[in-house]
Design a protein around this motif. Structure first.
Motif, short mmCIF file in Angstrom:
data_model
loop_
_atom_site.label_atom_id
_atom_site.label_comp_id
_atom_site.label_asym_id
_atom_site.label_seq_id
_atom_site.Cartn_x
_atom_site.Cartn_y
_atom_site.Cartn_z
N PRO A 10 -100.47 5.70 11.32
CA PRO A 10 -99.79 4.51 10.82
C PRO A 10 -99.17 4.72 9.43
CG PRO A 10 -101.87 3.88 11.81
CD PRO A 10 -101.85 5.39 11.73
N ASP A 13 -95.99 6.53 9.89
CA ASP A 13 -94.99 5.59 10.41
C ASP A 13 -94.37 4.77 9.27
OD1 ASP A 13 -95.52 6.48 12.96
OD2 ASP A 13 -96.64 4.68 13.55
N MET A 31 -93.21 -3.78 10.16
CA MET A 31 -94.06 -4.10 11.31
C MET A 31 -93.26 -4.01 12.61
SD MET A 31 -96.22 -7.31 9.78
CE MET A 31 -96.25 -8.07 11.37
N SER A 34 -92.18 -0.30 13.40
CA SER A 34 -93.29 0.62 13.68
C SER A 34 -94.11 0.18 14.89
CB SER A 34 -94.21 0.73 12.47
OG SER A 34 -94.92 -0.48 12.26
N ARG A 36 -96.58 -1.70 14.55
CA ARG A 36 -97.94 -1.83 14.00
C ARG A 36 -98.17 -3.27 13.55
NH1 ARG A 36 -100.57 3.04 15.09
NH2 ARG A 36 -99.10 4.73 14.75
N THR A 40 -102.51 -3.66 9.73
CA THR A 40 -102.38 -2.22 9.49
C THR A 40 -101.33 -1.95 8.42
OG1 THR A 40 -103.00 -1.71 11.77
CG2 THR A 40 -101.76 -0.02 10.58
N VAL A 41 -100.17 -2.58 8.55
CA VAL A 41 -99.03 -2.30 7.66
C VAL A 41 -99.30 -2.74 6.22
CG1 VAL A 41 -96.61 -2.88 7.17
CG2 VAL A 41 -97.33 -2.29 9.50
#
Length: 93
Positions: A10, A13, A31, A34, A36, A40-41
């Protein structure tokens, strides 16, 4: 600028998306591009900013009804380091 202690997929990314962008990027765009989730981001962005890789600022929309949003951009040293990290990760895959 502090080196990254742990480089995850991640993180790569997020770094890649920031490198591909011509200017500042907002978190929702990262977000979407990706795939994700925010959980996470945003922690990755926070860590990158805390370690001096990126900087952020609030983008104000005075001529529209859009809400303000935080945009992220590399520091000069962060961009160089990110290129190295992404190249290393792409070479490993």
């Amino acid at each position: 600028m502090e080196p990254l202690q742990r480089v995850t997929a991640p993180t790569v990314d997020v770094l890649s998306i920031l490198l591909e962008s011509a200017g500042p990027v907002f978190g929702l765009e990262i977000m979407k591009r990706s795939g994700r989730p925010s959980g996470t981001v945003y922690p990755i962005l926070e860590r990158l900013e805390r370690q001096g890789w990126i900087s952020s600022e609030w983008e104000e929309h005075t001529d529209t009804q859009l809400r303000r949003r935080r945009v992220y951009t590399f520091t000069p040293e962060g961009a160089v380091a990110a290129r190295e990290v992404v190249a290393r990760a792409q070479g490993a895959s």
